[in-house]
Design an enzyme around this catalytic site. Structure first.
Site, PDB file in Angstrom:
ATOM      1  N   THR A  95     -28.786  16.341  33.015  1.00 50.45           N
ATOM      2  CA  THR A  95     -30.036  16.443  32.231  1.00 50.45           C
ATOM      3  C   THR A  95     -30.412  17.878  31.898  1.00 50.45           C
ATOM      4  OG1 THR A  95     -31.103  16.165  34.377  1.00 50.45           O
ATOM      5  CG2 THR A  95     -31.178  14.283  32.915  1.00 50.45           C
ATOM      6  N   ARG A  96     -30.055  18.828  32.784  1.00 47.15           N
ATOM      7  CA  ARG A  96     -30.452  20.210  32.524  1.00 47.15           C
ATOM      8  C   ARG A  96     -29.701  20.851  31.355  1.00 47.15           C
ATOM      9  NH1 ARG A  96     -29.599  22.258  38.367  1.00 47.15           N
ATOM     10  NH2 ARG A  96     -29.797  24.340  37.487  1.00 47.15           N
ATOM     11  N   MET A  97     -28.660  20.170  30.855  1.00 48.83           N
ATOM     12  CA  MET A  97     -27.943  20.678  29.677  1.00 48.83           C
ATOM     13  C   MET A  97     -28.757  20.439  28.402  1.00 48.83           C
ATOM     14  SD  MET A  97     -25.147  22.121  30.570  1.00 48.83           S
ATOM     15  CE  MET A  97     -23.677  22.218  29.632  1.00 48.83           C
ATOM     16  N   GLU A  98     -29.785  19.586  28.531  1.00 45.94           N
ATOM     17  CA  GLU A  98     -30.624  19.219  27.387  1.00 45.94           C
ATOM     18  C   GLU A  98     -29.774  18.773  26.197  1.00 45.94           C
ATOM     19  OE1 GLU A  98     -32.906  22.763  26.947  1.00 45.94           O
ATOM     20  OE2 GLU A  98     -34.219  22.295  28.640  1.00 45.94           O
TER      21      GLU A  98
END
Length: 244
Positions: free
Chosen positions: A15-18
């Site tokens: 998720t942190r890769m957006e």
């Protein structure tokens, strides 16, 4: 190398890769980062490779050009659960390397050295570790005064004294297959996240008299995990520098 297998964890969303893309198929120099991990495993002499997929599994399969075995992890319930999904692939003979699909900087040469260390030390389990300046957030490797491996402790569970250790767990491991199989049946999810954590296998194997040790990476960059776009760029820069 005889009787050696590798399991690569590649089921997460990241998720942190957006981004809607599964994390492990973000590219460096046009190649999915998980492909770099697969290539390093092959360079280390391992041909039998299993990729654990989950989030958008078909997309991951389509992006990977190497010939690997796939195992599907329906729910992401932690690293221990992911490896358990591959228990048929792992079997109970020889050694198995467990890696993450988001560490593209690990090299075949390093994996080979770690496996040699594992064999020569006659370990049931070897944790690949690294010395880093800022260990905050990482699981710590704790040793006694003589430098002997004592345990791995998660950052949130570490005492102030344990937090002073700059040796961290890279999330990469080598197991004797039968010891891993046994430990997987005993890992539980009694923790805040309700997940099954692979590092718990270490405690289980040690408690049952197995030999556990940590192999320290010469270059801590090799354990760098990619969780954000900035980290992807940083990994690409290191890779470019290596190529000179």
């Amino acid at each position: 190398m005889e009787n050696l297998k590798a399991v690569i964890l590649a089921a997460g969303k990241g998720t942190r890769m957006e981004s809607d893309l599964p994390k492990v198929i973000h590219t460096i120099d046009g190649k999915p980062m998980v492909e770099y991990v697969i290539e390093s495993v092959k360079e280390a002499g391992i041909r039998d490779i299993c990729l654990i997929v989950g989030y958008k599994a078909e997309q991951v399969k389509a992006a990977v050009t190497s010939k690997v075995t796939y195992v599907y992890q329906e729910e992401q319930l932690g690293t221990g659960h992911a490896v358990k999904c591959a228990k048929d692939f792992i079997g109970d003979q020889g050694d198995v390397l467990v890696l993450c699909g988001d560490t593209p900087l690990i090299t075949g040469k390093t994996l080979k050295c770690a496996m040699d260390f594992h064999k020569e030390s006659n370990n049931q389990m070897t944790v690949i570790s690294a010395m880093i300046d800022n260990p905050a957030g990482y699981g710590r490797i704790i040793r006694d005064q003589d430098g002997n491996f004592v345990k791995n402790v998660e950052h949130k569970d570490a005492t102030e004294e344990e937090k002073k250790s700059h040796e961290v767990n890279s999330g990469m491991y080598i197991f004797h297959a039968s010891d891993l199989q046994n430990a997987l049946t005993k890992i539980n999810n009694n923790n805040a996240q309700g997940e099954y954590y692979l590092p718990d296998a270490l405690e289980i194997i040690k408690k049952e008299g197995g030999k556990v040790d940590a192999y320290i990476l010469e270059d801590s960059d090799e354990m760098a995990g990619v969780n954000t776009k900035a980290q992807l760029k940083s990994a690409a820069d290191i890779m470019a520098k290596r190529k000179g």
